[in-house]
Motif scaffolding. Structure first.
Motif, PDB file in Angstrom:
ATOM      1  N   UNK A   1      -4.742   6.453  -3.736  1.00 60.10           N
ATOM      2  CA  UNK A   1      -4.217   5.393  -4.587  1.00 60.10           C
ATOM      3  C   UNK A   1      -5.270   4.313  -4.783  1.00 60.10           C
ATOM      4  N   UNK A   2      -5.205   3.648  -5.925  1.00 65.12           N
ATOM      5  CA  UNK A   2      -6.078   2.517  -6.218  1.00 65.12           C
ATOM      6  C   UNK A   2      -5.352   1.232  -5.847  1.00 65.12           C
ATOM      7  N   UNK A   3      -6.024   0.380  -5.112  1.00 65.80           N
ATOM      8  CA  UNK A   3      -5.420  -0.868  -4.648  1.00 65.80           C
ATOM      9  C   UNK A   3      -4.940  -1.711  -5.833  1.00 65.80           C
ATOM     10  N   UNK A   4      -3.669  -2.122  -5.767  1.00 64.03           N
ATOM     11  CA  UNK A   4      -3.123  -3.021  -6.762  1.00 64.03           C
ATOM     12  C   UNK A   4      -2.797  -2.403  -8.103  1.00 64.03           C
TER      13      UNK A   4
ATOM     14  N   UNK B   1      -6.040   3.009   9.587  1.00 72.71           N
ATOM     15  CA  UNK B   1      -6.556   1.683   9.257  1.00 72.71           C
ATOM     16  C   UNK B   1      -5.801   1.050   8.101  1.00 72.71           C
ATOM     17  N   UNK B   2      -5.170   1.838   7.242  1.00 76.73           N
ATOM     18  CA  UNK B   2      -4.316   1.298   6.193  1.00 76.73           C
ATOM     19  C   UNK B   2      -2.970   0.936   6.806  1.00 76.73           C
ATOM     20  N   UNK B   3      -2.618  -0.335   6.719  1.00 73.90           N
ATOM     21  CA  UNK B   3      -1.459  -0.866   7.444  1.00 73.90           C
ATOM     22  C   UNK B   3      -0.284  -1.072   6.490  1.00 73.90           C
ATOM     23  N   UNK B   4       0.895  -0.491   6.807  1.00 77.47           N
ATOM     24  CA  UNK B   4       2.076  -0.748   5.983  1.00 77.47           C
ATOM     25  C   UNK B   4       2.381  -2.241   5.914  1.00 77.47           C
ATOM     26  N   UNK B   5       2.694  -2.725   4.724  1.00 82.37           N
ATOM     27  CA  UNK B   5       2.973  -4.134   4.536  1.00 82.37           C
ATOM     28  C   UNK B   5       1.754  -4.959   4.210  1.00 82.37           C
ATOM     29  N   UNK B   6       0.560  -4.466   4.556  1.00 86.15           N
ATOM     30  CA  UNK B   6      -0.681  -5.159   4.225  1.00 86.15           C
ATOM     31  C   UNK B   6      -1.473  -4.409   3.154  1.00 86.15           C
ATOM     32  N   UNK B   7      -1.658  -3.117   3.349  1.00 87.44           N
ATOM     33  CA  UNK B   7      -2.428  -2.304   2.417  1.00 87.44           C
ATOM     34  C   UNK B   7      -1.542  -1.484   1.485  1.00 87.44           C
ATOM     35  N   UNK B   8      -0.349  -1.166   1.910  1.00 84.22           N
ATOM     36  CA  UNK B   8       0.563  -0.389   1.075  1.00 84.22           C
ATOM     37  C   UNK B   8       1.985  -0.582   1.581  1.00 84.22           C
TER      38      UNK B   8
ATOM     39  N   UNK C   1       0.183   0.764  -3.445  1.00 81.64           N
ATOM     40  CA  UNK C   1      -1.038   0.219  -2.852  1.00 81.64           C
ATOM     41  C   UNK C   1      -1.151  -1.248  -3.232  1.00 81.64           C
ATOM     42  N   UNK C   2      -1.292  -2.113  -2.233  1.00 84.05           N
ATOM     43  CA  UNK C   2      -1.267  -3.557  -2.440  1.00 84.05           C
ATOM     44  C   UNK C   2      -2.673  -4.116  -2.608  1.00 84.05           C
TER      45      UNK C   2
ATOM     46  N   UNK D   1      -6.376   4.495   0.396  1.00 84.26           N
ATOM     47  CA  UNK D   1      -6.223   3.360  -0.509  1.00 84.26           C
ATOM     48  C   UNK D   1      -7.617   2.855  -0.857  1.00 84.26           C
ATOM     49  N   UNK D   2      -8.008   3.029  -2.107  1.00 87.46           N
ATOM     50  CA  UNK D   2      -9.332   2.580  -2.539  1.00 87.46           C
ATOM     51  C   UNK D   2      -9.336   1.075  -2.752  1.00 87.46           C
ATOM     52  N   UNK D   3     -10.373   0.416  -2.239  1.00 85.53           N
ATOM     53  CA  UNK D   3     -10.479  -1.039  -2.279  1.00 85.53           C
ATOM     54  C   UNK D   3     -10.834  -1.520  -3.678  1.00 85.53           C
ATOM     55  N   UNK D   4     -10.232  -2.642  -4.104  1.00 85.02           N
ATOM     56  CA  UNK D   4     -10.533  -3.248  -5.390  1.00 85.02           C
ATOM     57  C   UNK D   4     -11.479  -4.431  -5.262  1.00 85.02           C
ATOM     58  N   UNK D   5     -11.923  -4.742  -4.055  1.00 83.98           N
ATOM     59  CA  UNK D   5     -12.712  -5.948  -3.825  1.00 83.98           C
ATOM     60  C   UNK D   5     -14.093  -5.663  -3.266  1.00 83.98           C
ATOM     61  N   UNK D   6     -14.534  -4.423  -3.327  1.00 87.19           N
ATOM     62  CA  UNK D   6     -15.853  -4.090  -2.790  1.00 87.19           C
ATOM     63  C   UNK D   6     -16.444  -2.919  -3.553  1.00 87.19           C
ATOM     64  N   UNK D   7     -17.729  -2.699  -3.339  1.00 85.92           N
ATOM     65  CA  UNK D   7     -18.486  -1.622  -3.946  1.00 85.92           C
ATOM     66  C   UNK D   7     -19.202  -0.873  -2.831  1.00 85.92           C
TER      67      UNK D   7
END
Length: 346
Positions: A29-32, A57-64, A87-88, A121-127
Protein backbone atom coordinates in the motif's frame (compact mmCIF):
# COMPACT_ATOMS: atom_id res chain seq x y z
CA UNK A 1 -5.24 2.02 -6.05
CA UNK A 2 -6.26 0.28 -9.30
CA UNK A 3 -3.06 -1.72 -9.05
CA UNK A 4 -3.65 -2.50 -5.39
CA UNK A 5 -7.18 -3.72 -5.96
CA UNK A 6 -6.06 -5.83 -8.90
CA UNK A 7 -3.57 -7.47 -6.58
CA UNK A 8 -6.25 -8.08 -3.98
CA UNK A 9 -8.80 -9.54 -6.36
CA UNK A 10 -7.52 -13.06 -5.84
CA UNK A 11 -6.91 -12.78 -2.11
CA UNK A 12 -8.73 -15.59 -0.33
CA UNK A 13 -7.90 -16.73 3.18
CA UNK A 14 -9.10 -20.28 3.63
CA UNK A 15 -9.48 -21.49 7.17
CA UNK A 16 -10.05 -25.05 8.30
CA UNK A 17 -10.28 -26.21 11.89
CA UNK A 18 -6.50 -26.64 11.93
CA UNK A 19 -4.99 -24.18 9.44
CA UNK A 20 -4.94 -20.58 8.23
CA UNK A 21 -3.60 -19.95 4.75
CA UNK A 22 -2.90 -16.61 3.03
CA UNK A 23 -2.79 -16.10 -0.72
CA UNK A 24 -1.26 -14.03 -2.22
CA UNK A 25 1.61 -13.70 0.20
CA UNK A 26 1.99 -9.91 0.03
CA UNK A 27 0.01 -6.67 0.02
CA UNK A 28 1.67 -3.33 -0.82
CA UNK A 29 0.00 0.00 0.00
CA UNK A 30 1.02 3.61 -0.57
CA UNK A 31 0.98 5.76 2.54
CA UNK A 32 -2.00 8.11 2.65
CA UNK A 33 -3.67 6.89 -0.55
CA UNK A 34 -6.89 5.37 0.78
CA UNK A 35 -8.07 1.87 1.58
CA UNK A 36 -7.98 -1.61 0.12
CA UNK A 37 -9.58 -4.85 1.25
CA UNK A 38 -8.90 -8.53 1.70
CA UNK A 39 -11.27 -11.40 2.39
CA UNK A 40 -11.27 -13.94 5.19
CA UNK A 41 -13.21 -17.08 4.31
CA UNK A 42 -13.99 -20.23 6.26
CA UNK A 43 -13.44 -23.53 4.49
CA UNK A 44 -16.80 -24.72 5.85
CA UNK A 45 -19.66 -23.19 7.87
CA UNK A 46 -18.85 -22.97 11.58
CA UNK A 47 -19.34 -21.04 14.79
CA UNK A 48 -15.87 -19.49 15.05
CA UNK A 49 -14.04 -16.33 16.06
CA UNK A 50 -10.98 -15.55 13.99
CA UNK A 51 -8.43 -13.01 15.20
CA UNK A 52 -6.09 -11.02 12.91
CA UNK A 53 -2.78 -10.72 14.76
CA UNK A 54 -0.18 -8.15 13.64
CA UNK A 55 3.58 -7.97 14.22
CA UNK A 56 6.29 -5.85 12.59
CA UNK A 57 7.58 -2.30 12.17
CA UNK A 58 4.30 -1.08 10.64
CA UNK A 59 2.14 -0.31 13.67
CA UNK A 60 -1.68 -0.49 13.64
CA UNK A 61 -3.13 2.93 14.40
CA UNK A 62 0.09 4.70 13.39
CA UNK A 63 1.02 3.34 9.97
CA UNK A 64 -2.23 1.64 8.98
CA UNK A 65 -5.67 0.70 10.25
CA UNK A 66 -7.71 -2.49 9.99
CA UNK A 67 -11.48 -2.25 9.96
CA UNK A 68 -11.62 -5.38 12.14
CA UNK A 69 -9.20 -7.61 14.01
CA UNK A 70 -11.80 -10.02 15.40
CA UNK A 71 -14.17 -11.70 12.96
CA UNK A 72 -17.16 -13.62 14.33
CA UNK A 73 -18.65 -16.32 12.11
CA UNK A 74 -21.81 -18.32 12.79
CA UNK A 75 -22.91 -21.67 11.46
CA UNK A 76 -25.90 -20.10 9.71
CA UNK A 77 -24.11 -16.92 8.56
CA UNK A 78 -21.87 -15.98 5.63
CA UNK A 79 -18.61 -17.93 5.32
CA UNK A 80 -16.56 -14.88 4.38
CA UNK A 81 -15.96 -11.37 5.65
CA UNK A 82 -14.07 -8.40 4.25
CA UNK A 83 -11.37 -6.49 6.15
CA UNK A 84 -10.47 -2.96 5.07
CA UNK A 85 -6.83 -1.81 5.28
CA UNK A 86 -5.89 1.86 5.11
CA UNK A 87 -2.31 3.14 4.97
CA UNK A 88 -1.99 6.32 7.04
CA UNK A 89 0.09 9.40 6.23
CA UNK A 90 2.03 10.07 9.45
CA UNK A 91 4.62 12.62 8.25
CA UNK A 92 7.52 10.54 9.60
CA UNK A 93 10.64 9.86 7.54
CA UNK A 94 10.81 6.09 7.96
CA UNK A 95 11.15 4.31 4.62
CA UNK A 96 8.99 1.28 3.84
CA UNK A 97 7.29 -0.21 6.90
CA UNK A 98 6.38 -3.89 7.18
CA UNK A 99 3.94 -6.03 9.15
CA UNK A 100 2.98 -9.69 9.16
CA UNK A 101 -0.74 -10.46 9.49
CA UNK A 102 -1.69 -13.89 10.87
CA UNK A 103 -5.02 -15.55 11.48
CA UNK A 104 -5.44 -17.22 14.85
CA UNK A 105 -8.31 -19.15 16.43
CA UNK A 106 -8.64 -18.20 20.09
CA UNK A 107 -11.65 -20.51 20.49
CA UNK A 108 -9.75 -23.67 19.60
CA UNK A 109 -6.52 -25.40 20.58
CA UNK A 110 -5.42 -25.67 16.96
CA UNK A 111 -1.99 -24.28 16.15
CA UNK A 112 -1.73 -21.85 13.24
CA UNK A 113 -0.05 -23.10 10.07
CA UNK A 114 0.90 -21.40 6.81
CA UNK A 115 2.80 -18.21 6.06
CA UNK A 116 1.49 -14.82 7.23
CA UNK A 117 0.25 -12.14 4.86
CA UNK A 118 3.08 -9.63 4.40
CA UNK A 119 1.92 -6.01 4.48
CA UNK A 120 4.23 -3.28 3.13
CA UNK A 121 3.43 0.42 3.59
CA UNK A 122 5.46 2.61 1.26
CA UNK A 123 6.56 5.91 2.81
CA UNK A 124 5.34 9.21 1.34
CA UNK A 125 7.92 11.34 3.16
CA UNK A 126 11.25 9.90 2.03
CA UNK A 127 13.24 8.77 -0.98
CA UNK A 128 15.10 5.45 -0.74
CA UNK A 129 17.83 5.18 -3.42
CA UNK A 130 19.67 1.95 -4.22
CA UNK A 131 22.62 0.96 -6.35
CA UNK A 132 22.27 -2.62 -7.60
CA UNK A 133 24.54 -5.01 -9.44
CA UNK A 134 22.84 -8.23 -8.34
CA UNK A 135 23.13 -10.50 -11.36
CA UNK A 136 24.05 -14.15 -10.97
CA UNK A 137 24.92 -17.10 -13.17
CA UNK A 138 27.44 -17.34 -15.96
CA UNK A 139 25.62 -14.89 -18.24
CA UNK A 140 25.38 -11.96 -15.76
CA UNK A 141 21.58 -11.99 -15.62
CA UNK A 142 18.98 -11.19 -12.97
CA UNK A 143 17.68 -14.47 -11.60
CA UNK A 144 15.40 -15.24 -8.64
CA UNK A 145 17.89 -14.12 -5.92
CA UNK A 146 18.12 -10.63 -7.40
CA UNK A 147 14.34 -10.36 -7.58
CA UNK A 148 14.01 -11.37 -3.92
CA UNK A 149 16.58 -8.78 -2.83
CA UNK A 150 14.63 -6.00 -4.54
CA UNK A 151 11.38 -7.28 -3.01
CA UNK A 152 12.93 -7.28 0.47
CA UNK A 153 14.60 -3.85 0.33
CA UNK A 154 11.73 -1.99 -1.40
CA UNK A 155 13.75 0.91 -2.87
CA UNK A 156 12.01 3.86 -4.52
CA UNK A 157 14.70 4.54 -7.15
CA UNK A 158 17.37 2.11 -8.36
CA UNK A 159 20.47 2.65 -10.47
CA UNK A 160 20.72 -0.86 -11.89
CA UNK A 161 23.69 -2.36 -13.71
CA UNK A 162 23.70 -5.39 -16.06
CA UNK A 163 19.97 -4.89 -16.53
CA UNK A 164 19.22 -8.21 -18.26
CA UNK A 165 16.53 -10.56 -16.85
CA UNK A 166 17.26 -14.28 -17.04
CA UNK A 167 13.78 -14.85 -18.48
CA UNK A 168 10.97 -12.74 -19.88
CA UNK A 169 10.85 -9.05 -20.63
CA UNK A 170 12.22 -6.20 -18.54
CA UNK A 171 8.65 -5.03 -18.03
CA UNK A 172 7.72 -8.38 -16.49
CA UNK A 173 10.89 -8.31 -14.38
CA UNK A 174 10.12 -4.82 -13.01
CA UNK A 175 6.49 -5.81 -12.33
CA UNK A 176 7.62 -8.85 -10.32
CA UNK A 177 10.48 -7.21 -8.42
CA UNK A 178 8.95 -3.78 -7.75
CA UNK A 179 5.35 -3.44 -8.87
CA UNK A 180 3.32 -2.72 -11.99
CA UNK A 181 3.34 1.03 -11.30
CA UNK A 182 7.13 1.37 -11.49
CA UNK A 183 8.78 3.03 -14.50
CA UNK A 184 12.14 2.11 -15.97
CA UNK A 185 14.72 3.20 -18.53
CA UNK A 186 17.47 1.09 -20.07
CA UNK A 187 20.28 2.20 -22.35
CA UNK A 188 20.56 0.94 -25.92
CA UNK A 189 21.91 -2.58 -26.33
CA UNK A 190 23.32 -1.99 -29.80
CA UNK A 191 26.81 -2.90 -28.60
CA UNK A 192 26.24 -4.17 -25.08
CA UNK A 193 24.16 -7.05 -23.70
CA UNK A 194 24.55 -5.95 -20.05
CA UNK A 195 23.19 -2.39 -20.14
CA UNK A 196 22.66 0.12 -17.37
CA UNK A 197 19.26 1.42 -16.36
CA UNK A 198 17.10 3.25 -13.84
CA UNK A 199 13.96 1.91 -12.13
CA UNK A 200 11.62 4.37 -10.39
CA UNK A 201 8.54 4.36 -8.19
CA UNK A 202 7.61 7.72 -9.76
CA UNK A 203 7.28 8.73 -13.44
CA UNK A 204 10.38 9.02 -15.61
CA UNK A 205 9.82 12.16 -17.69
CA UNK A 206 13.09 12.19 -19.65
CA UNK A 207 15.90 9.71 -20.24
CA UNK A 208 18.89 8.93 -22.39
CA UNK A 209 22.51 7.85 -22.38
CA UNK A 210 25.88 9.52 -22.64
CA UNK A 211 28.78 8.12 -24.61
CA UNK A 212 31.61 6.62 -22.57
CA UNK A 213 34.80 7.79 -24.32
CA UNK A 214 36.97 5.28 -22.42
CA UNK A 215 35.03 2.02 -22.91
CA UNK A 216 33.42 1.66 -26.35
CA UNK A 217 30.65 -0.82 -25.46
CA UNK A 218 29.36 0.79 -22.22
CA UNK A 219 27.51 4.10 -21.85
CA UNK A 220 26.21 6.13 -18.93
CA UNK A 221 22.41 5.85 -18.58
CA UNK A 222 20.45 8.75 -17.11
CA UNK A 223 16.81 9.44 -16.28
CA UNK A 224 14.81 12.34 -14.85
CA UNK A 225 12.25 11.35 -12.21
CA UNK A 226 9.26 13.53 -11.35
CA UNK A 227 9.15 13.46 -7.54
CA UNK A 228 5.99 14.24 -5.56
CA UNK A 229 5.68 17.94 -4.86
CA UNK A 230 7.08 19.06 -8.21
CA UNK A 231 10.82 18.47 -7.62
CA UNK A 232 12.94 16.61 -10.17
CA UNK A 233 15.59 13.99 -9.51
CA UNK A 234 18.21 13.19 -12.15
CA UNK A 235 19.74 9.72 -11.78
CA UNK A 236 22.92 8.58 -13.52
CA UNK A 237 23.50 4.81 -13.56
CA UNK A 238 26.96 3.64 -14.45
CA UNK A 239 29.69 1.10 -14.14
CA UNK A 240 33.23 2.38 -14.58
CA UNK A 241 36.09 0.51 -16.24
CA UNK A 242 36.74 -2.57 -14.07
CA UNK A 243 39.85 -3.59 -16.01
CA UNK A 244 41.09 -0.06 -16.42
CA UNK A 245 43.48 2.06 -14.40
CA UNK A 246 42.53 4.56 -11.68
CA UNK A 247 43.40 7.31 -14.18
CA UNK A 248 40.93 5.94 -16.73
CA UNK A 249 38.16 5.70 -14.15
CA UNK A 250 38.91 9.30 -13.17
CA UNK A 251 38.53 10.32 -16.82
CA UNK A 252 35.15 8.60 -16.89
CA UNK A 253 34.14 10.44 -13.72
CA UNK A 254 35.14 13.78 -15.25
CA UNK A 255 33.02 12.99 -18.31
CA UNK A 256 29.99 12.24 -16.13
CA UNK A 257 30.37 15.58 -14.31
CA UNK A 258 30.67 17.48 -17.61
CA UNK A 259 27.65 15.73 -19.12
CA UNK A 260 25.53 16.35 -16.00
CA UNK A 261 26.37 20.04 -15.86
CA UNK A 262 25.28 20.46 -19.47
CA UNK A 263 22.15 18.30 -19.17
CA UNK A 264 20.64 18.99 -15.74
CA UNK A 265 19.25 22.37 -14.60
CA UNK A 266 20.76 23.98 -11.52
CA UNK A 267 18.67 23.45 -8.40
CA UNK A 268 17.44 19.96 -9.30
CA UNK A 269 18.43 16.89 -7.27
CA UNK A 270 21.12 14.61 -8.74
CA UNK A 271 22.27 11.11 -7.80
CA UNK A 272 25.17 9.29 -9.43
CA UNK A 273 25.08 5.62 -8.47
CA UNK A 274 26.48 2.31 -9.57
CA UNK A 275 29.57 0.16 -9.75
CA UNK A 276 32.53 2.57 -9.84
CA UNK A 277 34.97 -0.35 -9.61
CA UNK A 278 37.18 1.81 -7.41
CA UNK A 279 39.48 -0.50 -5.49
CA UNK A 280 39.74 2.00 -2.64
CA UNK A 281 38.07 5.25 -1.69
CA UNK A 282 41.34 7.10 -2.29
CA UNK A 283 41.05 6.59 -6.06
CA UNK A 284 40.97 9.88 -8.04
CA UNK A 285 37.54 9.06 -9.51
CA UNK A 286 35.96 9.99 -6.16
CA UNK A 287 37.63 13.40 -6.30
CA UNK A 288 36.49 13.83 -9.91
CA UNK A 289 32.87 13.00 -9.09
CA UNK A 290 33.16 15.12 -5.94
CA UNK A 291 32.87 18.20 -8.15
CA UNK A 292 29.20 17.24 -8.54
CA UNK A 293 28.15 14.76 -5.82
CA UNK A 294 29.09 13.74 -2.29
CA UNK A 295 30.54 10.61 -0.67
CA UNK A 296 30.06 12.03 2.83
CA UNK A 297 27.71 9.22 3.89
CA UNK A 298 29.24 5.78 3.36
CA UNK A 299 26.81 2.87 3.84
CA UNK A 300 27.92 -0.20 5.80
CA UNK A 301 26.55 -3.66 6.56
CA UNK A 302 25.42 -4.73 10.07
CA UNK A 303 29.06 -5.52 10.93
CA UNK A 304 30.24 -2.07 9.84
CA UNK A 305 31.84 -3.23 6.57
CA UNK A 306 31.47 -0.78 3.62
CA UNK A 307 32.92 -3.17 1.02
CA UNK A 308 30.64 -4.50 -1.70
CA UNK A 309 32.51 -7.00 -3.88
CA UNK A 310 31.98 -10.76 -3.54
CA UNK A 311 34.97 -11.16 -1.23
CA UNK A 312 33.85 -8.10 0.80
CA UNK A 313 37.27 -6.47 0.42
CA UNK A 314 36.72 -3.54 -1.98
CA UNK A 315 34.28 -0.57 -1.97
CA UNK A 316 33.11 -0.96 -5.55
CA UNK A 317 29.50 0.33 -5.38
CA UNK A 318 28.21 3.80 -4.49
CA UNK A 319 25.15 6.01 -4.03
CA UNK A 320 26.38 9.60 -4.43
CA UNK A 321 23.85 12.47 -4.01
CA UNK A 322 24.48 16.10 -4.84
CA UNK A 323 25.10 18.38 -1.80
CA UNK A 324 21.52 19.70 -1.55
CA UNK A 325 20.10 16.17 -1.58
CA UNK A 326 22.84 14.93 0.76
CA UNK A 327 21.76 17.60 3.26
CA UNK A 328 18.44 15.73 3.55
CA UNK A 329 20.12 12.39 4.39
CA UNK A 330 18.49 10.42 7.21
CA UNK A 331 19.34 7.10 8.92
CA UNK A 332 17.92 4.05 7.18
CA UNK A 333 15.69 1.70 9.24
CA UNK A 334 15.53 -1.91 8.08
CA UNK A 335 14.17 -5.01 9.85
CA UNK A 336 14.74 -3.68 13.36
CA UNK A 337 18.16 -2.13 12.65
CA UNK A 338 19.05 1.52 12.08
CA UNK A 339 21.87 2.41 9.70
CA UNK A 340 22.95 6.06 10.09
CA UNK A 341 25.02 6.13 6.87
CA UNK A 342 22.88 3.78 4.77
CA UNK A 343 22.97 0.02 4.27
CA UNK A 344 25.17 -2.42 2.37
CA UNK A 345 23.00 -5.52 2.05
CA UNK A 346 24.80 -8.83 1.60
Amino acid sequence: LIVVFALLAGLLLSLSARAAIFAPAELVLEEGTGAAAFTVALAAPADATVQVAVAGSAVPGEDFTLSATSLVFTLAGPRQQSVQVEALRDGAVEGPERAALRLVRPDSAAAETGAPLQLVVRDADSLLVMSANLTSGRYQQYEAPGVRLFQALRPDVVAVQEFTPAAGTRRAFVDAAFGTGFAFHVESEASDNIPNGIISRWPIIASGEWTDLVVPNRDFAWATVALPGGRRLHVVSLPLYASGSPRQRAEQGQSVVAYARRQFPAGDFIVVAGDLNAKERGEPVLAALGELVSDAHQPVDPQGDPDTNVARSKPLDYVLPDPQLDALHRPLPFLGGLYPEGLVFD
